[in-house]
Design an enzyme around this catalytic site. Structure first.
Site, mmCIF file in Angstrom:
data_model
loop_
_atom_site.group_PDB
_atom_site.id
_atom_site.type_symbol
_atom_site.label_atom_id
_atom_site.label_comp_id
_atom_site.label_asym_id
_atom_site.label_seq_id
_atom_site.Cartn_x
_atom_site.Cartn_y
_atom_site.Cartn_z
ATOM 1 N N ARG A 176 65.665 35.071 64.257
ATOM 2 C CA ARG A 176 64.402 36.191 63.965
ATOM 3 C C ARG A 176 63.718 35.675 62.355
ATOM 4 N NH1 ARG A 176 65.867 41.001 66.163
ATOM 5 N NH2 ARG A 176 66.821 41.119 68.274
ATOM 6 N N GLU B 95 82.659 34.118 59.416
ATOM 7 C CA GLU B 95 83.598 34.443 59.114
ATOM 8 C C GLU B 95 84.424 34.192 60.804
ATOM 9 O OE1 GLU B 95 82.497 39.888 59.769
ATOM 10 O OE2 GLU B 95 81.053 38.337 59.873
#
Length: 170
Positions: free
Chosen positions: A58, A95
């Site tokens: 994006r 993460e």
């Protein structure tokens, strides 16, 4: 213009407990795209940027819109294995494990000033890794441009030594 009105929320995407902030509705509105370009142009002076880098995928959109507005070029920072030719890679911790990004070798000249673009800043891992990758190949970071920043995730802390601009904060 209030961009928040054009950002769609998708609860439990891509998994349960995540609220996905989607800027896709902005893309179909030329006035919103123009507004975004105008806002970043007010903040980042063209003489301080040589080229734009978009983070997959994006970020490619924002980098292209800004590169066109500034009459500059655009390069892509992609996930490993997506670019042809020789590349420079950087692995980093996210993460839930590790990821690797890459850029084409030789696409940025030593000392060029790069504005890194992405749609959203969350935890900041990919943004920070992108800066390290650009610096690894001799580029200088002119700053970061984000449409959306999720402030509660603290991603700005990892890149606070750079000039950063987010248009919408949650």
């Amino acid at each position: 213009m209030n961009l928040k009105d054009k950002i769609a929320d998708f609860p439990n995407f891509p998994k349960k407990g995540i609220l996905f902030r989607d800027f896709s509705p902005i893309l179909k509105d030329p006035s919103s795209l123009s507004y975004i370009a105008d806002e970043f142009t007010k903040y980042f002076h063209p003489k301080n940027i040589d080229i734009f880098a978009g983070i997959e995928s994006r970020g490619f959109i924002l980098a292209t819109v800004l590169a066109s507005r500034y009459n500059k070029g655009m390069v892509m920072i992609r996930k490993a294995g997506k670019l042809p030719g020789k590349t420079v890679k950087l692995s980093y911790t996210i993460e839930y494990g590790k990821d690797t990004i890459e850029i084409q070798k030789g696409i940025i000249k030593e000392g060029q000033r790069i504005l890194i673009c992405d749609d959203l800043l969350a935890t900041g891992g990919t943004a920070k890794a992108s800066a390290k990758l650009i610096e690894k190949i001799g580029g200088k970071i002119a700053g970061f441009a984000f449409i959306i920043e999720l402030t509660e995730l603290g991603g700005i802390k990892g890149i606070s030594n750079y000039d950063c601009k987010s248009l919408v904060k949650y």
